[in-house]
Design an enzyme around this catalytic site. Sequence first.
Site, PDB file in Angstrom:
ATOM      1  N   LYS A   2      70.694  51.117  18.291  1.00 53.37           N
ATOM      2  CA  LYS A   2      69.622  50.217  17.857  1.00 53.37           C
ATOM      3  C   LYS A   2      68.382  51.058  17.528  1.00 53.37           C
ATOM      4  CE  LYS A   2      71.430  45.949  19.739  1.00 53.37           C
ATOM      5  NZ  LYS A   2      72.387  45.889  20.854  1.00 53.37           N
TER       6      LYS A   2
ATOM      7  N   HIS B 272      68.155  46.395  23.988  1.00 57.41           N
ATOM      8  CA  HIS B 272      67.091  45.912  23.093  1.00 57.41           C
ATOM      9  C   HIS B 272      65.715  46.322  23.591  1.00 57.41           C
ATOM     10  CE1 HIS B 272      69.005  43.499  19.962  1.00 57.41           C
ATOM     11  NE2 HIS B 272      69.883  43.107  20.866  1.00 57.41           N
TER      12      HIS B 272
ATOM     13  N   SER C  14      69.006  38.890  23.566  1.00 60.82           N
ATOM     14  CA  SER C  14      68.878  39.018  22.113  1.00 60.82           C
ATOM     15  C   SER C  14      68.754  37.694  21.378  1.00 60.82           C
ATOM     16  CB  SER C  14      70.052  39.813  21.565  1.00 60.82           C
ATOM     17  OG  SER C  14      71.242  39.134  21.837  1.00 60.82           O
TER      18      SER C  14
HETATM   19  C1  LIG Z   1      73.772  45.743  21.222  1.00 59.18           C
HETATM   20  C2  LIG Z   1      74.053  45.585  22.659  1.00 59.18           C
HETATM   21  C3  LIG Z   1      75.167  46.193  23.248  1.00 59.18           C
HETATM   22  C4  LIG Z   1      76.210  46.926  22.452  1.00 59.18           C
HETATM   23  O1  LIG Z   1      75.798  48.200  22.135  1.00 59.18           O
HETATM   24  P1  LIG Z   1      76.789  49.134  21.291  1.00 59.18           P
HETATM   25  O2  LIG Z   1      76.305  50.502  21.557  1.00 59.18           O
HETATM   26  O3  LIG Z   1      76.680  48.710  19.881  1.00 59.18           O
HETATM   27  O4  LIG Z   1      78.153  48.894  21.855  1.00 59.18           O
HETATM   28  C5  LIG Z   1      75.323  46.077  24.611  1.00 59.18           C
HETATM   29  N1  LIG Z   1      74.444  45.384  25.363  1.00 59.18           N
HETATM   30  C6  LIG Z   1      73.378  44.757  24.816  1.00 59.18           C
HETATM   31  C7  LIG Z   1      72.437  44.008  25.697  1.00 59.18           C
HETATM   32  C8  LIG Z   1      73.162  44.834  23.445  1.00 59.18           C
HETATM   33  O5  LIG Z   1      72.129  44.201  22.918  1.00 59.18           O
END
Ligand SMILES: *Cc1c(COP(=O)(O)O)cnc(C)c1O
Length: 404
Positions: A251, A220, A192
């Site tokens: 997301k 992502h 990210s």
């Molecule tokens: C956003 C993200 C998470 C966390 O996800 P949540 O469902 O908000 O806990 C975990 N791993 C990665 C790679 C992320 O980008």
Amino acid sequence: MNYLELVASELSRIHEANTFKYETPLESAQAGVVKVKGKPVVMLGSNNYLGMSNHPEVRTAAIEGIKKYGYGVASVRFICGTQTIHLELEKKISRFVGAEDTVLFSSCFAANEGFFASLVNEGLGVENHKDAVYADRLNHASIIDGMRLCRPETADKKIYNHGDASHLAQLLEEDKDKNYRLRIIATDGVFSMEGDLAPLDKLVEIAQRYGAIIFVDDSHAIGIVGKRGRGTPERFGVLGKVDVISGTLGKAIGGAAGGYVSGKKELISYLRQKSRPYTFSNSLPPAIVTACIAALDLLTKDKTIVRRLHTNTAYFRKEIKSLGYKILEGEHPIVPIMLGETTLAQDMSAAMLKAGVYIKGLWFPVVPKGEARLRAQVSAALTKKDIDRALDAFESVGKKMKVI
Ligand SMILES: *Cc1c(COP(=O)(O)O)cnc(C)c1O
């Protein structure tokens, strides 16, 4: 010692280190254009990649979910917290990511915490076992914490250089004759901070060569990467060849909450028994489940949504460069705009908000010294007009601050 003095001293250290995380409250739903301090602002900082966060069909599905299945289930899954819709969503995710089965978690953070320990800490009939976990240096905090839950006597943890398949192969080669029970490769599908992709075709080949399990967190990537948004395995032509995939529903897929682990049916069945954040934590609320089903249905039915994200991304990447900005090259909607100095990134983020664009910065120690940046995230929720408005602001603010 007074605990409040202790935390206050840490807070001042955070301020001094320039890593204090400020929150900017939105006065509207998450969307392509949001409201901040009474003003419309183009959003370039959210994970709302597909515009599902406030999509009419997704909202309706959430409301219908509450009407039919109630607000909460007041139980973990195995007591009385499994509704038919939970099973339906698990089936849909499996089909979408090309896996046999899927188990839902309250978040991807919980999913990643649940996966490693439940497998690595348990003997499963093997005496004095030891597993090896090979992790990319830039893996997400939830994978790091998941690995921390593995007891040292059951796990050797090894870090390979970021995105470096040959370093990974070298580590596995060195360990070839060691008596590990399991070898697990763990990586984000998309990272990210940089918006770069793990070289999944190479990683899968290495996993097969050394008899390792490959685990990919595609948070992502689901709904984002690949022609149909099925994630990094689709993008690298290895759909169905990644042993374990985790991801978030917070997301692109609605942006509310929820996570999952997908894989072979024996593994998923085992996780339902042994994964502690699954077994001992509440089920996902019905509204989220029905909304996620609607989001996945939309994504399967309407191929223009992912296409619009990809078109918007290509357009933004091209235009921001032609304004004279330096970006990290790539294909993902995460577009790091490189500025160099921390104060410049901070000032520019504030100036952009005044100019009607919401964009946040990253700086040392989150990224290396001298590599402070603004991180844009493109979305299918943005119209061409929205993007052009943002680009106009980049032009005027950039010129005024002598960045371009
Ligand atoms: C956003 C993200 C998470 C966390 O996800 P949540 O469902 O908000 O806990 C975990 N791993 C990665 C790679 C992320 O980008």
